[in-house]
Scaffold this motif. Structure first.
Motif, PDB file in Angstrom:
ATOM      1  N   ARG A  93       1.013  -1.215  -0.136  1.00 43.16           N
ATOM      2  CA  ARG A  93      -0.163   0.164   0.162  1.00 43.16           C
ATOM      3  C   ARG A  93       0.363   1.104   0.506  1.00 43.16           C
ATOM      4  NH1 ARG A  93      -5.297  -1.190   4.196  1.00 43.16           N
ATOM      5  NH2 ARG A  93      -6.228  -2.695   3.425  1.00 43.16           N
ATOM      6  N   GLU A  94       2.006   1.583   0.244  1.00 46.26           N
ATOM      7  CA  GLU A  94       2.528   2.570   0.637  1.00 46.26           C
ATOM      8  C   GLU A  94       4.156   2.311   1.617  1.00 46.26           C
ATOM      9  OE1 GLU A  94       2.255   6.106   4.298  1.00 46.26           O
ATOM     10  OE2 GLU A  94       0.169   5.861   3.354  1.00 46.26           O
ATOM     11  N   LYS A  95       4.917   3.300   0.753  1.00 47.04           N
ATOM     12  CA  LYS A  95       5.912   3.230   1.330  1.00 47.04           C
ATOM     13  C   LYS A  95       6.261   3.322   3.018  1.00 47.04           C
ATOM     14  CE  LYS A  95       7.894   3.060  -3.337  1.00 47.04           C
ATOM     15  NZ  LYS A  95       9.697   3.214  -4.271  1.00 47.04           N
ATOM     16  N   VAL A  96       7.783   2.559   4.079  1.00 48.11           N
ATOM     17  CA  VAL A  96       7.537   2.982   5.241  1.00 48.11           C
ATOM     18  C   VAL A  96       8.447   4.925   4.811  1.00 48.11           C
ATOM     19  CG1 VAL A  96       8.866   2.135   6.657  1.00 48.11           C
ATOM     20  CG2 VAL A  96       7.609   1.064   5.855  1.00 48.11           C
ATOM     21  N   SER A  97       8.398   5.692   5.897  1.00 48.82           N
ATOM     22  CA  SER A  97       8.676   6.755   5.216  1.00 48.82           C
ATOM     23  C   SER A  97      10.305   7.203   6.248  1.00 48.82           C
ATOM     24  CB  SER A  97       7.974   7.995   5.778  1.00 48.82           C
ATOM     25  OG  SER A  97       8.024   7.923   6.956  1.00 48.82           O
ATOM     26  N   TYR A 118       3.385  -3.192   9.667  1.00 51.08           N
ATOM     27  CA  TYR A 118       3.673  -1.810   9.538  1.00 51.08           C
ATOM     28  C   TYR A 118       5.312  -1.613   9.090  1.00 51.08           C
ATOM     29  CZ  TYR A 118      -1.451  -2.336  11.484  1.00 51.08           C
ATOM     30  OH  TYR A 118      -2.132  -3.123  11.300  1.00 51.08           O
ATOM     31  N   THR A 158       7.966  -2.407   0.704  1.00 50.10           N
ATOM     32  CA  THR A 158       6.119  -1.910   1.061  1.00 50.10           C
ATOM     33  C   THR A 158       5.956  -2.674   2.480  1.00 50.10           C
ATOM     34  OG1 THR A 158       5.756  -3.827  -0.243  1.00 50.10           O
ATOM     35  CG2 THR A 158       5.959  -1.553  -1.152  1.00 50.10           C
ATOM     36  N   TYR A 159       5.075  -1.849   2.687  1.00 54.33           N
ATOM     37  CA  TYR A 159       4.827  -2.485   4.411  1.00 54.33           C
ATOM     38  C   TYR A 159       3.326  -1.570   4.494  1.00 54.33           C
ATOM     39  CZ  TYR A 159       8.545  -3.486   6.305  1.00 54.33           C
ATOM     40  OH  TYR A 159      10.297  -4.258   5.928  1.00 54.33           O
ATOM     41  N   GLU A 160       2.442  -1.836   4.486  1.00 52.39           N
ATOM     42  CA  GLU A 160       0.719  -1.105   4.625  1.00 52.39           C
ATOM     43  C   GLU A 160       0.329  -0.472   5.837  1.00 52.39           C
ATOM     44  OE1 GLU A 160      -3.017  -2.991   6.163  1.00 52.39           O
ATOM     45  OE2 GLU A 160      -1.929  -4.811   4.834  1.00 52.39           O
ATOM     46  N   SER A 161       0.687   1.011   5.688  1.00 49.79           N
ATOM     47  CA  SER A 161      -0.383   1.522   6.498  1.00 49.79           C
ATOM     48  C   SER A 161      -0.683   1.690   7.705  1.00 49.79           C
ATOM     49  CB  SER A 161      -0.507   2.993   5.290  1.00 49.79           C
ATOM     50  OG  SER A 161      -1.658   3.066   4.911  1.00 49.79           O
ATOM     51  N   ILE A 162      -0.314   2.142   8.521  1.00 51.14           N
ATOM     52  CA  ILE A 162      -0.786   2.698   9.634  1.00 51.14           C
ATOM     53  C   ILE A 162      -1.860   3.349   9.359  1.00 51.14           C
ATOM     54  CG2 ILE A 162      -0.378   2.880  12.337  1.00 51.14           C
ATOM     55  CD1 ILE A 162       2.676   2.653  12.148  1.00 51.14           C
ATOM     56  N   ASP A 163      -2.938   2.480   9.550  1.00 49.84           N
ATOM     57  CA  ASP A 163      -4.464   3.271   9.480  1.00 49.84           C
ATOM     58  C   ASP A 163      -4.938   3.820  10.362  1.00 49.84           C
ATOM     59  OD1 ASP A 163      -6.791   1.020  10.369  1.00 49.84           O
ATOM     60  OD2 ASP A 163      -4.978   0.114   9.134  1.00 49.84           O
TER      61      ASP A 163
END
Length: 276
Positions: free
Chosen positions: A156-160, A228, A181-186
């Motif tokens: 979903r989203e690259k880790v910043s 995450y 890549t990891y899932e974002s912390i929603d």
């Protein structure tokens, strides 16, 4: 008192729902919870799609259980696994079960095993139906297993870089960068963390990390910091410094580090400015 790592666990694998290339990581994960004393895998071994299992079965001493498909389109292996699980349950040989499958057909089995006081760990892919996940004490996604090879699907989203740098442990930081890549912390996950911290916190608002982790797993069996991009819960909380305060304490005698979490009050800074 029996320690968690001393628990005897029966590992029952649905070969039609897992790749042979993942079995080493799966067994390593099971060993975090206990000793895999029984290891069985179920399939129709006359079929071509399971030929890749031969070498892993020998390497990891897993017993293959042959189950022919009596009817076209029906999976008889599921029934064989369920029958064996009940036999093992009543033999009182183990303290818990690991069911390796992404199939919701094992939901009732997991419920029944837990009703008998056994720990149930589920291992499956991200596509696993929620009822089976909820029926387990702990559910682990295959996609996050392995420190260097884990890649989450769908990404979903690259880790910043901010999150990566929030991890002070070099090993943790490298693991974050190695996995792309990891899932974002929603918001839903943040609400879960906040509610859990609040429920176990003392009068001063501080909650021990060990109690937080235990309650989170009870509320959401498939929760895992590795989803995450963090190997542990502490760096996950540190990355959320907008919402939480993290304090680490160690005793002089034992040098054991204890981690405490507190919900950060967003209006505190605003109140201070207004009183000046």
């Amino acid at each position: 008192m029996t320690q968690a790592t001393d628990l005897k666990i029966a590992v029952l694998i649905d070969a039609d729902n897992v790749s042979s290339s993942t079995i080493e990581n799966i067994l390593d994960e099971v060993k975090r919870y206990g000793v895999p004393s029984i290891k069985r895998i179920y399939a129709d071994w006359t079929k071509s799609h399971v030929t890749g299992w031969k070498e892993p079965l020998l390497t990891h001493a897993i017993t293959p259980i042959q189950q022919y498909s009596y009817t076209s389109g029906k999976n008889s292996s599921d029934s064989a696994l369920i029958i064996d699980a009940m036999d093992i349950l009543h033999s009182h040989q183990v303290d818990g079960f690991t069911i390796v499958s992404s199939d919701s057909d094992f939901t009732r089995l997991a419920i029944r095993l837990r009703e008998s006081g056994k720990m149930v760990i589920g291992v499956g892919e991200k596509k696993t139906p929620k009822p089976f996940i909820a029926a387990c004490d702990k559910f682990i996604y295959i996609e996050i297993l392995g420190k260097e090879t884990a890649t989450l699907s769908p990404p979903r989203e690259k880790v910043s870089s901010r999150i990566a740098n929030a991890t002070t442990d070099p090993t943790q930081r490298q693991a974050v960068r190695d996995t792309k890549t990891y899932e974002s912390i929603d918001p839903e996950t943040i609400d879960l963390l906040r509610a859990t911290v609040n429920d176990v916190a003392d009068e001063g608002g501080w909650a021990p990390l060990s109690a937080i982790g235990g309650l989170i797993n009870k509320r959401k069996p498939d929760f895992d910091p590795r989803i995450y991009g963090f190997l542990k819960l502490t760096p996950l909380f540190k990355s959320l410094d907008k919402y939480f305060e993290v304090e680490e304490k160690s005793t002089e005698k034992t040098k054991i580090k204890h981690v405490y979490i507190k919900i950060r009050e967003p209006l505190k800074a605003a109140r201070k400015k207004s009183t000046r």
